[in-house]
Design a protein around this motif. Structure first.
Motif, PDB file in Angstrom:
ATOM      1  N   LYS A 180      33.883 -20.247 -26.523  1.00 35.96           N
ATOM      2  CA  LYS A 180      34.662 -19.197 -25.882  1.00 35.96           C
ATOM      3  C   LYS A 180      34.278 -19.057 -24.405  1.00 35.96           C
ATOM      4  CE  LYS A 180      36.200 -14.481 -26.764  1.00 35.96           C
ATOM      5  NZ  LYS A 180      36.022 -13.291 -27.613  1.00 35.96           N
ATOM      6  N   ALA A 181      33.000 -19.239 -24.087  1.00 40.66           N
ATOM      7  CA  ALA A 181      32.553 -19.170 -22.692  1.00 40.66           C
ATOM      8  C   ALA A 181      33.212 -20.260 -21.843  1.00 40.66           C
ATOM      9  CB  ALA A 181      31.031 -19.299 -22.620  1.00 40.66           C
ATOM     10  N   LEU A 182      33.389 -21.444 -22.428  1.00 41.06           N
ATOM     11  CA  LEU A 182      34.072 -22.531 -21.710  1.00 41.06           C
ATOM     12  C   LEU A 182      35.504 -22.120 -21.374  1.00 41.06           C
ATOM     13  CD1 LEU A 182      34.542 -25.416 -20.681  1.00 41.06           C
ATOM     14  CD2 LEU A 182      34.951 -26.107 -23.055  1.00 41.06           C
ATOM     15  N   LEU A 183      36.206 -21.564 -22.346  1.00 37.59           N
ATOM     16  CA  LEU A 183      37.585 -21.133 -22.108  1.00 37.59           C
ATOM     17  C   LEU A 183      37.633 -20.045 -21.037  1.00 37.59           C
ATOM     18  CD1 LEU A 183      40.602 -21.213 -22.878  1.00 37.59           C
ATOM     19  CD2 LEU A 183      40.097 -19.528 -24.662  1.00 37.59           C
ATOM     20  N   GLU A 184      36.727 -19.087 -21.109  1.00 35.09           N
ATOM     21  CA  GLU A 184      36.730 -17.995 -20.136  1.00 35.09           C
ATOM     22  C   GLU A 184      36.448 -18.506 -18.726  1.00 35.09           C
ATOM     23  OE1 GLU A 184      33.936 -15.332 -21.952  1.00 35.09           O
ATOM     24  OE2 GLU A 184      35.491 -14.375 -23.188  1.00 35.09           O
ATOM     25  N   ALA A 185      35.557 -19.488 -18.601  1.00 35.10           N
ATOM     26  CA  ALA A 185      35.273 -20.069 -17.289  1.00 35.10           C
ATOM     27  C   ALA A 185      36.489 -20.809 -16.740  1.00 35.10           C
ATOM     28  CB  ALA A 185      34.078 -21.016 -17.382  1.00 35.10           C
ATOM     29  N   GLU A 186      37.163 -21.567 -17.597  1.00 35.07           N
ATOM     30  CA  GLU A 186      38.339 -22.321 -17.157  1.00 35.07           C
ATOM     31  C   GLU A 186      39.474 -21.383 -16.727  1.00 35.07           C
ATOM     32  OE1 GLU A 186      39.117 -25.452 -16.584  1.00 35.07           O
ATOM     33  OE2 GLU A 186      37.166 -26.289 -17.070  1.00 35.07           O
ATOM     34  N   ARG A 187      39.532 -20.191 -17.316  1.00 37.38           N
ATOM     35  CA  ARG A 187      40.561 -19.219 -16.927  1.00 37.38           C
ATOM     36  C   ARG A 187      40.378 -18.736 -15.495  1.00 37.38           C
ATOM     37  NH1 ARG A 187      40.311 -15.673 -22.541  1.00 37.38           N
ATOM     38  NH2 ARG A 187      41.907 -16.850 -23.691  1.00 37.38           N
ATOM     39  N   LEU A 188      39.173 -18.885 -14.943  1.00 41.26           N
ATOM     40  CA  LEU A 188      38.876 -18.399 -13.596  1.00 41.26           C
ATOM     41  C   LEU A 188      39.233 -19.400 -12.499  1.00 41.26           C
ATOM     42  CD1 LEU A 188      35.393 -16.726 -14.241  1.00 41.26           C
ATOM     43  CD2 LEU A 188      37.656 -15.661 -14.301  1.00 41.26           C
ATOM     44  N   ARG A 189      39.651 -20.596 -12.868  1.00 41.02           N
ATOM     45  CA  ARG A 189      39.972 -21.616 -11.867  1.00 41.02           C
ATOM     46  C   ARG A 189      41.129 -21.161 -10.980  1.00 41.02           C
ATOM     47  NH1 ARG A 189      38.201 -26.992 -12.097  1.00 41.02           N
ATOM     48  NH2 ARG A 189      37.031 -27.509 -13.988  1.00 41.02           N
ATOM     49  N   ILE A 190      40.909 -21.223  -9.696  1.00 44.77           N
ATOM     50  CA  ILE A 190      41.943 -20.837  -8.731  1.00 44.77           C
ATOM     51  C   ILE A 190      43.152 -21.762  -8.832  1.00 44.77           C
ATOM     52  CG2 ILE A 190      42.441 -20.774  -6.238  1.00 44.77           C
ATOM     53  CD1 ILE A 190      39.579 -19.592  -5.917  1.00 44.77           C
ATOM     54  N   SER A 191      42.913 -23.014  -9.185  1.00 45.79           N
ATOM     55  CA  SER A 191      44.015 -23.978  -9.288  1.00 45.79           C
ATOM     56  C   SER A 191      45.026 -23.595 -10.360  1.00 45.79           C
ATOM     57  CB  SER A 191      43.474 -25.390  -9.562  1.00 45.79           C
ATOM     58  OG  SER A 191      42.766 -25.411 -10.794  1.00 45.79           O
ATOM     59  N   ARG A 192      44.662 -22.678 -11.258  1.00 47.80           N
ATOM     60  CA  ARG A 192      45.586 -22.245 -12.315  1.00 47.80           C
ATOM     61  C   ARG A 192      46.489 -21.087 -11.866  1.00 47.80           C
ATOM     62  NH1 ARG A 192      43.999 -25.402 -16.225  1.00 47.80           N
ATOM     63  NH2 ARG A 192      41.785 -25.752 -16.627  1.00 47.80           N
ATOM     64  N   LEU A 193      46.281 -20.601 -10.662  1.00 46.94           N
ATOM     65  CA  LEU A 193      47.063 -19.454 -10.183  1.00 46.94           C
ATOM     66  C   LEU A 193      48.250 -19.897  -9.350  1.00 46.94           C
ATOM     67  CD1 LEU A 193      44.136 -17.110  -9.053  1.00 46.94           C
ATOM     68  CD2 LEU A 193      45.417 -17.040 -11.209  1.00 46.94           C
ATOM     69  N   THR A 194      49.382 -19.308  -9.619  1.00 47.94           N
ATOM     70  CA  THR A 194      50.578 -19.546  -8.807  1.00 47.94           C
ATOM     71  C   THR A 194      51.135 -18.189  -8.373  1.00 47.94           C
ATOM     72  OG1 THR A 194      51.955 -19.596 -10.794  1.00 47.94           O
ATOM     73  CG2 THR A 194      51.182 -21.707  -9.960  1.00 47.94           C
ATOM     74  N   PRO A 195      51.693 -18.086  -7.160  1.00 47.57           N
ATOM     75  CA  PRO A 195      52.227 -16.792  -6.698  1.00 47.57           C
ATOM     76  C   PRO A 195      53.369 -16.329  -7.577  1.00 47.57           C
ATOM     77  CG  PRO A 195      52.010 -18.347  -4.877  1.00 47.57           C
ATOM     78  CD  PRO A 195      51.799 -19.128  -6.140  1.00 47.57           C
ATOM     79  N   GLU A 196      53.397 -15.022  -7.839  1.00 44.45           N
ATOM     80  CA  GLU A 196      54.514 -14.430  -8.573  1.00 44.45           C
ATOM     81  C   GLU A 196      55.797 -14.579  -7.753  1.00 44.45           C
ATOM     82  OE1 GLU A 196      54.568 -13.188 -11.542  1.00 44.45           O
ATOM     83  OE2 GLU A 196      52.562 -12.513 -12.066  1.00 44.45           O
ATOM     84  N   ALA A 197      56.901 -14.869  -8.435  1.00 45.34           N
ATOM     85  CA  ALA A 197      58.176 -15.012  -7.713  1.00 45.34           C
ATOM     86  C   ALA A 197      58.639 -13.646  -7.207  1.00 45.34           C
ATOM     87  CB  ALA A 197      59.230 -15.592  -8.665  1.00 45.34           C
TER      88      ALA A 197
END
Length: 201
Positions: free
Chosen positions: A184-201
Motif C-alpha cells: 500500500k505504501a508503494l501505491l501511495e508514493a506513486e500517487r504523489l508523482r507530479i507526472s500523473r497530474l494534468t490541469p483541470e479543463a
C-alpha cells in the motif's frame, strides 16, 4: 486545480508468493479496482463469472481479439487468457487506480502495449517468497495439491522468479500484514508523482 490520472499497478509473482491476496485486499478496501481477466477455460467449482474471471467462449474471445479489445492476451495450456481494455483504460482516465494480478508472460505484453496512456500509468511489482524452502512450505500448507502437482508448481515458480529484474519494484514477502503495508505504501508514493497530474479543463 489538477486531476490525477490513475495508476495501473501490475503485480506478478509465483504461486504461493501472496500476490493475489495483496491485490484482492487492495480492491476490497476500495483502494483500487481489480482488473478481472478473461479466459476460455471452464469455471472451477466456486468460481464466479465476473469476479474470478470473465468466462468466454473461444469464439467470443477471438472476436474480441479481432476487435482490438485486449491490452494483452495469450494462450496457456490450450486456453486463452487476456485483459480487456475496458477493464483498465476508463478507470485510469477517470483517476481510479487499477490493480492487475498477471503472470510474467502477460506482463511482457502489457509493457509492449503501444498505447501511451497505459505505458504512462504502469507501475510494476514482482512479489518474491523469502526462500525456496518457504515457498515449498506455503504450497504444501495449502493441503489441496498432490506431491507431483507441488513439484510442478515449484519448477514453474523458480522459472518465473528469474524474471524479477524486468520489474521496477520487488517485494520480498514476510508476513501478510508487513507485505500489505509495504504494498500500500508503494501505491501511495506513486500517487504523489507530479507526472500523473494534468490541469483541470
Amino acid at each position: 486545480m489538477h486531476h490525477r490520472t490513475g495508476i495501473i499497478l501490475l503485480v506478478s509473482g509465483p504461486s504461493g508468493s501472496g500476490k493475489t491476496t495483496l491485490c484482492r485486499r487492495l480492491a476490497d478496501e476500495g483502494e483500487a479496482v481489480y482488473s478481472t481477466s478473461c479466459t476460455t477455460r471452464p469455471a472451477r467449482e466456486g468460481e464466479v463469472d465476473g469476479h474470478d474471471y470473465h468466462f468466454l467462449s473461444r469464439e467470443d474471445f477471438e472476436k474480441r481479439i479481432a476487435a482490438d479489445q485486449f491490452i494483452e492476451h495469450a494462450e496457456v495450456h490450450g486456453n486463452l487468457y487476456g485483459t480487456l481494455k475496458s477493464e483498465v483504460i476508463d478507470h485510469v482516465t477517470a483517476g481510479t487506480d487499477v490493480v492487475m494480478d498477471i503472470d510474467v508472460q502477460g506482463a511482457d505484453l502489457v509493457r509492449a502495449c503501444p498505447e501511451a496512456n497505459i505505458r504512462n500509468a504502469l507501475v510494476e511489482l514482482f512479489v518474491m517468497p523469502p526462500s525456496e524452502e518457504e515457498l515449498r512450505a506455503r504450497l504444501t500448507g495449502r493441503g489441496t495439491d498432490a506431491a507431483d502437482v507441488i513439484e510442478l508448481r515449484m519448477t514453474n515458480a523458480i522459472e518465473e522468479m528469474s524474471h524479477w529484474p524486468k520489474y521496477t519494484y520487488r517485494l520480498i514477502s514476510r508476513t501478510r500484514e508487513e507485505d500489505y503495508s509495504r504494498f500500500k505504501a508503494l501505491l501511495e508514493a506513486e500517487r504523489l508523482r507530479i507526472s500523473r497530474l494534468t490541469p483541470e479543463a
